[in-house]
Enzyme design. Structure first.
Site, PDB file in Angstrom:
ATOM      1  N   ASP A 145       0.430   0.332   7.553  1.00 12.04           N
ATOM      2  CA  ASP A 145       0.877   0.753   6.220  1.00 12.04           C
ATOM      3  C   ASP A 145       0.614   2.212   5.912  1.00 12.04           C
ATOM      4  O   ASP A 145       1.355   2.820   5.144  1.00 12.04           O
ATOM      5  CB  ASP A 145       0.227  -0.127   5.147  1.00 12.04           C
ATOM      6  CG  ASP A 145       0.936  -1.474   5.040  1.00 12.04           C
ATOM      7  OD1 ASP A 145       1.963  -1.656   5.702  1.00 12.04           O
ATOM      8  OD2 ASP A 145       0.460  -2.329   4.286  1.00 12.04           O
TER       9      ASP A 145
ATOM     10  N   GLY B  75      -0.727   6.423   0.513  1.00 14.27           N
ATOM     11  CA  GLY B  75      -0.751   7.229  -0.703  1.00 14.27           C
ATOM     12  C   GLY B  75       0.612   7.282  -1.370  1.00 14.27           C
ATOM     13  O   GLY B  75       0.728   7.248  -2.588  1.00 14.27           O
TER      14      GLY B  75
ATOM     15  N   GLY C  27       5.436  -2.804  -0.776  1.00 16.43           N
ATOM     16  CA  GLY C  27       6.278  -3.994  -0.781  1.00 16.43           C
ATOM     17  C   GLY C  27       5.632  -5.162  -1.480  1.00 16.43           C
ATOM     18  O   GLY C  27       5.292  -5.081  -2.656  1.00 16.43           O
ATOM     19  N   ASN C  28       5.427  -6.236  -0.741  1.00 17.87           N
ATOM     20  CA  ASN C  28       5.010  -7.489  -1.368  1.00 17.87           C
ATOM     21  C   ASN C  28       3.536  -7.539  -1.752  1.00 17.87           C
ATOM     22  O   ASN C  28       3.154  -8.272  -2.637  1.00 17.87           O
ATOM     23  CB  ASN C  28       5.338  -8.664  -0.456  1.00 17.87           C
ATOM     24  CG  ASN C  28       4.802  -8.482   0.957  1.00 17.87           C
ATOM     25  OD1 ASN C  28       4.722  -7.374   1.468  1.00 17.87           O
ATOM     26  ND2 ASN C  28       4.426  -9.568   1.587  1.00 17.87           N
ATOM     27  N   TYR C  29       2.681  -6.754  -1.069  1.00 15.35           N
ATOM     28  CA  TYR C  29       1.246  -6.842  -1.329  1.00 15.35           C
ATOM     29  C   TYR C  29       0.750  -5.730  -2.233  1.00 15.35           C
ATOM     30  O   TYR C  29       1.216  -4.599  -2.154  1.00 15.35           O
ATOM     31  CB  TYR C  29       0.449  -6.772  -0.033  1.00 15.35           C
ATOM     32  CG  TYR C  29       0.127  -8.134   0.519  1.00 15.35           C
ATOM     33  CD1 TYR C  29      -0.816  -8.942  -0.104  1.00 15.35           C
ATOM     34  CD2 TYR C  29       0.765  -8.623   1.640  1.00 15.35           C
ATOM     35  CE1 TYR C  29      -1.114 -10.196   0.388  1.00 15.35           C
ATOM     36  CE2 TYR C  29       0.476  -9.886   2.139  1.00 15.35           C
ATOM     37  CZ  TYR C  29      -0.466 -10.660   1.511  1.00 15.35           C
ATOM     38  OH  TYR C  29      -0.755 -11.892   1.996  1.00 15.35           O
TER      39      TYR C  29
ATOM     40  N   ASP D 223     -22.787  12.640   5.927  1.00  9.95           N
ATOM     41  CA  ASP D 223     -23.627  13.803   6.261  1.00  9.95           C
ATOM     42  C   ASP D 223     -24.923  13.585   5.499  1.00  9.95           C
ATOM     43  O   ASP D 223     -25.112  14.120   4.412  1.00  9.95           O
ATOM     44  CB  ASP D 223     -22.972  15.112   5.763  1.00  9.95           C
ATOM     45  CG  ASP D 223     -21.926  15.643   6.732  1.00  9.95           C
ATOM     46  OD1 ASP D 223     -21.669  14.992   7.765  1.00  9.95           O
ATOM     47  OD2 ASP D 223     -21.353  16.712   6.437  1.00  9.95           O
TER      48      ASP D 223
ATOM     49  N   HIS E 145      -5.732 -14.039   7.406  1.00 12.60           N
ATOM     50  CA  HIS E 145      -5.137 -14.744   6.275  1.00 12.60           C
ATOM     51  C   HIS E 145      -4.354 -15.974   6.728  1.00 12.60           C
ATOM     52  O   HIS E 145      -3.282 -15.857   7.304  1.00 12.60           O
ATOM     53  CB  HIS E 145      -4.230 -13.771   5.494  1.00 12.60           C
ATOM     54  CG  HIS E 145      -3.840 -14.261   4.137  1.00 12.60           C
ATOM     55  ND1 HIS E 145      -3.268 -13.459   3.191  1.00 12.60           N
ATOM     56  CD2 HIS E 145      -3.944 -15.484   3.563  1.00 12.60           C
ATOM     57  CE1 HIS E 145      -3.030 -14.165   2.104  1.00 12.60           C
ATOM     58  NE2 HIS E 145      -3.433 -15.401   2.309  1.00 12.60           N
TER      59      HIS E 145
HETATM   60 CU   LIG Z   1      -2.444 -11.621   3.476  1.00 11.71          CU
END
Ligand SMILES: [Cu+2]
Ligand SMILES: *[C@@H]1O[C@H](CO)[C@@H](O)[C@H](O)[C@H]1NC(C)=O
Ligand SMILES: *[C@@H]1O[C@H](CO)[C@@H](O)[C@H](O)[C@H]1NC(C)=O
Length: 662
Positions: A333, A340, A397-399, A465, A615
């Site tokens: 993604d 972003g 998109g879907n998520y 750091d 998932h």
């Molecule tokens: Cu999922």
């Protein structure tokens, strides 16, 4: 996460919000230098983006060239330069890094924004293509709607073409040795009347491949006809639902009579004992930089550096259905779609506590203004849990991905991920589980609807750091010791054995195999009792990829072979899946860089940490998934002399003002 949304207009946003309590003591913010208003890691401004466009188009006028911007961002100055600026205000170069497709070639252009000069202009000849633009995806998903064979396929299924919405999907790489053009798969879905939950209503059985340089469909195959799942019960907007509603929730309010308790100068936030910079990148989204903490115990009251840079470097989502329509779905993604670029705004009033602060960011290549909003999902009311959260919401998109960076006065930083949104659904003929005779690679979540198995892997770039740039990575193993000499009535106990990782290979860790603690420490800095100042990684539930290492998606996403990696700082090694991810062949991943097995002991090091979720969809995830969260903690370990919030006073008790409705 994987579908380029059908809508063309997206808003970006970035939020900071603060919970209901307030520090009694003002933070020791120190004197404000004029240079603190700008920071060398500030995201590009609107003016700078316009300037970049002008400079590139001057060299490549659109009369002669087609020019598409695929990435525009800050070319980060070297860390040594940024730190000089932090300590003494020494100016740093201000350069931009641009990836543009000019005609059919991919150019990497570095521009000096002060002198408006092109410093370098190189052509990328290797494998892999740049991040997709929203425009080209928008054009691509319109192609089927005027493509005769597709129109016929829609008619044949008895569907209405004006209710069809399409999305674009990256194709991955499956061992092809010849170079391939830039292509996308396109899949289509059905809207139904007012129902907008398109992702659960796919038109399966049609394979569409579009060449996006020529912007035309190059392969079309109508293979099979599964029913499109029904629209009933897929609505998720309350305004479109009928009673009964519930469970019933009581109203709540937050109130901070003394104000929000944090200060923002430019992109630098000071809150309680913390000070850090918030940046934005087209690809990574939110970036936290130069985070340092004031130590009440330290005589000099100087900020102590903790985290130079932290951001999500890549997000890998491989689906686990090997069939012709699905095998290729192994999305990246950040590198393919731009994490972003996909930032969105939430419903402001719905999600906002009153003292939140909004930051505007500028969408790099889209030249769009961005919106801000403040979600407020958790209200915490105990003294120990006063914290500041920087949040971004990304919808690919879907998520929906809610990305949080929580700062605690105790010195902890707690990055968290909350997932919600729609499952990606495969349409099948089955209405009941009993009808299913062979593996469908998912769960029947509704009639005709399989929620396909998949993973979500987020890899964080964590350039700690701790009290300075030279740090070491320590693994402390907890070991059982058997008592065999009768020196104790006990037969066993445990103790620790600490190893310092000398090279990259010694820091590749699969978590969860044996009890251990991982920390980044400064071996040059000791507490008064002689312990090395450090920050410990308190991991999320460990997750390991189940794909074989030679499987093509795993070669491309090889940064998930381990949960933790440590590399020496290298300004340009930012993207764990490579700079060019679309159709990449795994030649520029973290797993390849670390083959050099570089020294990492007492050096400027970067820790990479993979947070994952396997998932297995369930019915509750349908038609929209209730939020699912995971996260980890970077926790001070022998960094402070003692509990750093020991002397923190409770916030004043506040009478709740009597509110009357206007
Ligand atoms: Cu999922
Ligand atoms: C097709 O869908 C559009 C938009 O929803 C609607 O206006 C139209 O009446 C539909 N046509 C048929 C034949 O159902
Ligand atoms: C830094 O990373 C780049 C990109 O991976 C690589 O080409 C370069 O050799 C690295 N530099 C060092 C000093 O390792």
């Amino acid at each position: 996460m994987h579908i380029a949304a059908a809508s063309t207009m997206k808003h970006f946003f970035l939020i900071i919000f603060f919970f209901c309590f307030f520090f009694f003591q003002e933070p020791q913010a120190g004197p404000i230098h004029p240079h603190q208003l700008t920071h060398p890691l500030d995201p590009l401004t609107k003016q700078e983006i316009t300037l970049i466009r002008t400079i590139v188009l001057k060299k490549y006028p659109t009369k002669t060239y087609t020019v598409h911007f695929h990435y525009v961002g800050l070319d980060d100055p070297e860390k040594s330069q940024v730190l000089k600026w932090v300590f003494s205000g020494t100016p740093t170069p201000r350069n931009a890094f641009v990836i543009a497709m000019i005609n059919t070639e991919t150019h990497e252009i570095i521009i000096n924004l002060r002198s408006s000069n092109i410093l370098s202009d190189k052509i990328h000849n290797g494998n892999g293509f740049p991040t997709l633009t929203v425009e080209e995806q928008t054009e691509a998903i319109a192609l089927p709607l005027s493509y005769e064979p597709f129109i016929n396929s829609v008619k044949k299924r008895g569907l209405n073409i004006s209710e069809v919405v399409c999305s674009s999907f990256t194709v991955g790489w499956y061992g092809e040795t010849k170079s391939r053009s830039r292509v996308l798969r396109i899949e289509c879905f059905m809207k139904s009347g007012s129902d907008v939950n398109i992702y659960v209503r796919p038109i399966n059985g049609i394979i569409i491949l579009a060449n996006i340089d020529e912007m035309k469909i190059v392969e079309y195959n109508d293979r099979s006809m599964e029913p499109v799942p029904k629209a009933e019960n897929t609505e998720y907007r309350a305004s479109h639902m009928k009673p009964p509603f519930g469970p019933k929730l009581h109203s709540f309010a937050t109130h901070q009579p003394q104000g929000p308790g944090f200060k923002i100068q430019g992109h630098t936030v000071s809150w309680a004992n913390w000070k850090f910079h918030i940046g934005y990148d087209f690809r990574a989204g939110l970036i936290i930089s130069t985070a340092s903490i004031y130590d009440v115990e330290e005589e000099l009251q100087k900020p102590r550096p903790v985290l130079y840079r932290g951001f999500i470097s890549e997000l890998f989502v491989p689906y686990q259905d090997p069939t012709e329509e699905w095998y290729y779905k192994t999305f990246f993604d950040a590198g393919e779609f731009g994490f972003g670029q996909s930032m969105v705004s939430l419903e402001p009033m719905h999600d906002c506590p009153p003292h939140a602060h909004f930051l505007d960011v500028y969408g790099t290549i889209m030249w769009r203004h961005t919106e801000t909003g403040i979600p407020n999902q958790e209200i915490r009311e105990s003294r120990s849990d006063v914290s500041l959260i920087v949040r971004m919401v990304v919808t690919v998109g879907n998520y929906d991905n809610v990305i949080d960076w929580e700062f605690k006065t105790s010195g902890s930083i707690k990055p968290a991920i909350t997932l919600s949104g729609m499952l990606e659904i495969k349409a099948v003929e089955f209405k009941h589980k009993d009808e299913i005779k062979k593996d469908q690679h998912g769960t029947l979540v509704f009639e005709n609807s399989i929620g396909v198995y998949h993973d979500h892997y987020y890899i964080y770039h964590l350039d700690l750091d701790v009290d300075g740039v030279d740090n070491s990575f320590l693994k402390t193993n907890l070991k059982t010791v058997k008592v065999t000499d009768k020196s104790s009535k006990r037969k066993s106990y445990w103790t620790i054995e600490t190893e310092t990782a000398r090279t990259e290979s010694e820091a590749m860790i699969r978590l969860g195999t044996s009890p251990s603690e991982l920390a980044v420490v400064n071996q040059n800095k000791k507490t008064s009792t002689g312990n090395h100042a450090g920050y410990r990684l308190v991991p999320a539930l460990p997750v390991h990829s189940l794909l074989t290492e030679d499987d093509y998606p795993q070669v491309r996403g090889a940064f998930t072979n381990y949960n933790v990696w440590v590399t020496p700082y290298n300004r340009t090694q930012k993207w764990a899946g490579g700079l060019y991810v679309d159709q990449s062949r795994g030649e520029d991943t973290l797993a390849v860089w670390t083959q050099q097995n570089r020294d990492i002991e007492n050096k400027d090091i970067v820790m990479w940490y993979v947070v994952g979720i396997h998932h297995v969809p369930c019915q509750e995830d349908f038609p929209i998934m209730p939020s699912l969260s995971t996260g980890f903690e970077l926790r001070p370990t022998n960094f402070f002399e003692r509990n750093p919030v020991l002397k923190t006073l409770s916030p004043n008790y506040v009478e709740w003002p009597k509110c009357t409705k206007p």
